[in-house]
Design an enzyme around this catalytic site. Structure first.
Site, PDB file in Angstrom:
ATOM      1  N   LYS A 114       0.821  -1.218   0.000  1.00  0.00           N
ATOM      2  CA  LYS A 114       0.000   0.000   0.000  1.00  0.00           C
ATOM      3  C   LYS A 114       0.852   1.264   0.000  1.00  0.00           C
ATOM      4  O   LYS A 114       0.464   2.275  -0.587  1.00  0.00           O
ATOM      5  CB  LYS A 114      -0.949   0.014   1.210  1.00  0.00           C
ATOM      6  CG  LYS A 114      -2.108  -0.952   1.032  1.00  0.00           C
ATOM      7  CD  LYS A 114      -3.224  -0.664   2.016  1.00  0.00           C
ATOM      8  CE  LYS A 114      -4.409  -1.568   1.758  1.00  0.00           C
ATOM      9  NZ  LYS A 114      -5.396  -1.528   2.826  1.00  0.00           N
ATOM     10  N   LYS A 198      -5.403  -9.993  -6.531  1.00  0.00           N
ATOM     11  CA  LYS A 198      -6.549 -10.167  -5.637  1.00  0.00           C
ATOM     12  C   LYS A 198      -7.734  -9.306  -6.084  1.00  0.00           C
ATOM     13  O   LYS A 198      -7.532  -8.176  -6.528  1.00  0.00           O
ATOM     14  CB  LYS A 198      -6.084  -9.727  -4.243  1.00  0.00           C
ATOM     15  CG  LYS A 198      -6.929 -10.179  -3.112  1.00  0.00           C
ATOM     16  CD  LYS A 198      -6.352  -9.684  -1.797  1.00  0.00           C
ATOM     17  CE  LYS A 198      -6.442  -8.190  -1.666  1.00  0.00           C
ATOM     18  NZ  LYS A 198      -6.127  -7.651  -0.348  1.00  0.00           N
ATOM     19  N   LYS A 201     -11.386  -3.740  -3.686  1.00  0.00           N
ATOM     20  CA  LYS A 201     -12.310  -2.597  -3.749  1.00  0.00           C
ATOM     21  C   LYS A 201     -11.700  -1.443  -4.516  1.00  0.00           C
ATOM     22  O   LYS A 201     -12.396  -0.634  -5.116  1.00  0.00           O
ATOM     23  CB  LYS A 201     -12.576  -2.074  -2.329  1.00  0.00           C
ATOM     24  CG  LYS A 201     -13.278  -3.009  -1.401  1.00  0.00           C
ATOM     25  CD  LYS A 201     -13.237  -2.421   0.023  1.00  0.00           C
ATOM     26  CE  LYS A 201     -13.614  -3.445   1.049  1.00  0.00           C
ATOM     27  NZ  LYS A 201     -13.215  -3.083   2.420  1.00  0.00           N
TER      28      LYS A 201
END
Ligand code: TYM
Length: 333
Positions: A114, A198, A201
């Protein structure tokens, strides 16, 4: 044995089939077992580790509660609440951050992903995020934590923190060491556009995921456009392992039909993707469409959703504040 279940979901919009199969579907099964005590938390403090629009955050909190209820979690039986309203979470996170080691946090792969290349610019919350997650779990003496595979490392860290606190203050079992509940085989649902990534969202392309608010046509269209390879479906698990997109779609099918991979392979071996995708589409629509319609209905009743949160916060606060009081005594505050 009675299980104390705790899990959390970030209210960051676009809850998808990965969240459902990896986590929420298991929450429902655990909620339905009368022997369990379950707490499901809308982790809004975790959500602000990336910048959020306050209006959207508010509606995402409602949407997450609506998704829990629409999926089958009974707010009369399980506690549903949002993290920011139970201040024990922030307080325990600070205290535990004085227990956790930087070296442990430095190993967290999700932070590395991230934060990207420029870690100096990442905010501190993003870095210490797993400590807050440990606080969430440990405050409630949780014995079991149902999550998708991507949260496994954070749970290991939580166990290490609990163990270290117990050792440092020489109180055996003060914090319960929680067990992860990760559904083997189906705990990592991948993007419909790339079987190696993956389902997420935050992925820009909406075609990469099936949102729990998608209608029948959107679901059918996304499955039709899902990436595949050109071969017919395999007849062995070894062959399936080498084909990530086929494996992912077969995984979704198996999870929703409660079949093993083996059984799904036998059903479709040698068949074309078009035939399989039609079946898969029906199965996904059958499961997700009633949820999506119920979410929309629940979102019309904000008073009901707010009441669930308010009641849940009261119950959560009662448990968590008692634990914090004991922590104070242990620390000498
Ligand atoms: P979050 O909000 O990213 O995801 C919620 C749950 O969905 C699972 N999940 C997936 N499972 C399978 N395939 C996928 N593609 C997929 N994407 C997401 C996640 O593993 C998770 O179980 N840090 C957590 C929230 C959290 C928490 C907690 C969880 C905060 N405190 C305490 C458990 C206990 C998170 O960001 O999940």
């Amino acid at each position: 044995m009675e299980k104390k279940i705790f899990s959390g979901v970030q209210p960051t919009g676009n809850l998808h089939l990965g969240n459902y199969l990896g986590a929420i579907k298991n929450f429902v099964d655990l909620n339905n077992d009368t022997k369990n005590e379950c707490i499901f938390c809308v982790v809004d403090l975790h959500a602000i580790t990336v910048s959020q629009n306050p209006k959207e955050l508010k509606s995402s909190i409602h949407e997450t509660v609506a998704t829990f209820v629409a999926s089958g979690i009974d707010p009369q039986k399980s506690i549903i609440f949002n993290q920011s309203k139970v201040s024990a979470h922030s307080e325990a996170a600070w205290i535990l951050s004085c227990v956790a080691k930087m070296g442990w946090l430095n190993r967290m792969t999700q932070f590395k992903e991230k934060a990207g290349k420029d870690k100096e610019k990442a905010n501190i919350g993003l870095y210490s995020y797993p400590v807050l997650m440990a606080a969430d779990i440990l405050l409630y003496d949780s014995t079991h934590v149902p999550v998708g595979d991507d949260q496994k490392q954070h749970l290991e860290l939580c166990r290490d923190i609990a163990q270290k606190f117990n050792n440092d203050f020489e109180i055996e079992n003060f914090f319960i060491i929680p067990e992860p509940l990760i559904k083997k085989g189906f705990s990592r649902i991948m993007s419909l556009k790339d079987g190696l990534k993956k389902m997420s969202k935050s992925e820009v392309s909406d075609l990469s995921r099936i949102n729990l608010t998608d209608d029948k046509d959107q679901i059918a269209n996304k499955i039709k456009k899902a990436k595949t390879d050109t071969l017919p479906l395999p007849s062995t698990i070894e062959e399936l392992e080498k084909r990530p997109e086929a494996k992912n779609l077969m995984g979704i099918y198996s999870s929703l039909t409660n079949n093993t991979f083996r059984k799904s392979i036998d059903e479709f071996a040698g068949k074309n993707f078009s035939e399989f995708k039609e079946k898969l589409s029906d199965i996904v629509i059958n499961e997700i469409n009633p949820i999506s319609m119920k979410i929309k209905e629940l979102l019309e009743d904000k008073v009901f959703l707010e009441k669930i949160l308010k009641d849940g916060c009261e119950k959560a606060n009662e448990i968590a504040s008692k634990k914090v009081k004991k922590i104070h005594e242990i620390l000498g505050f």
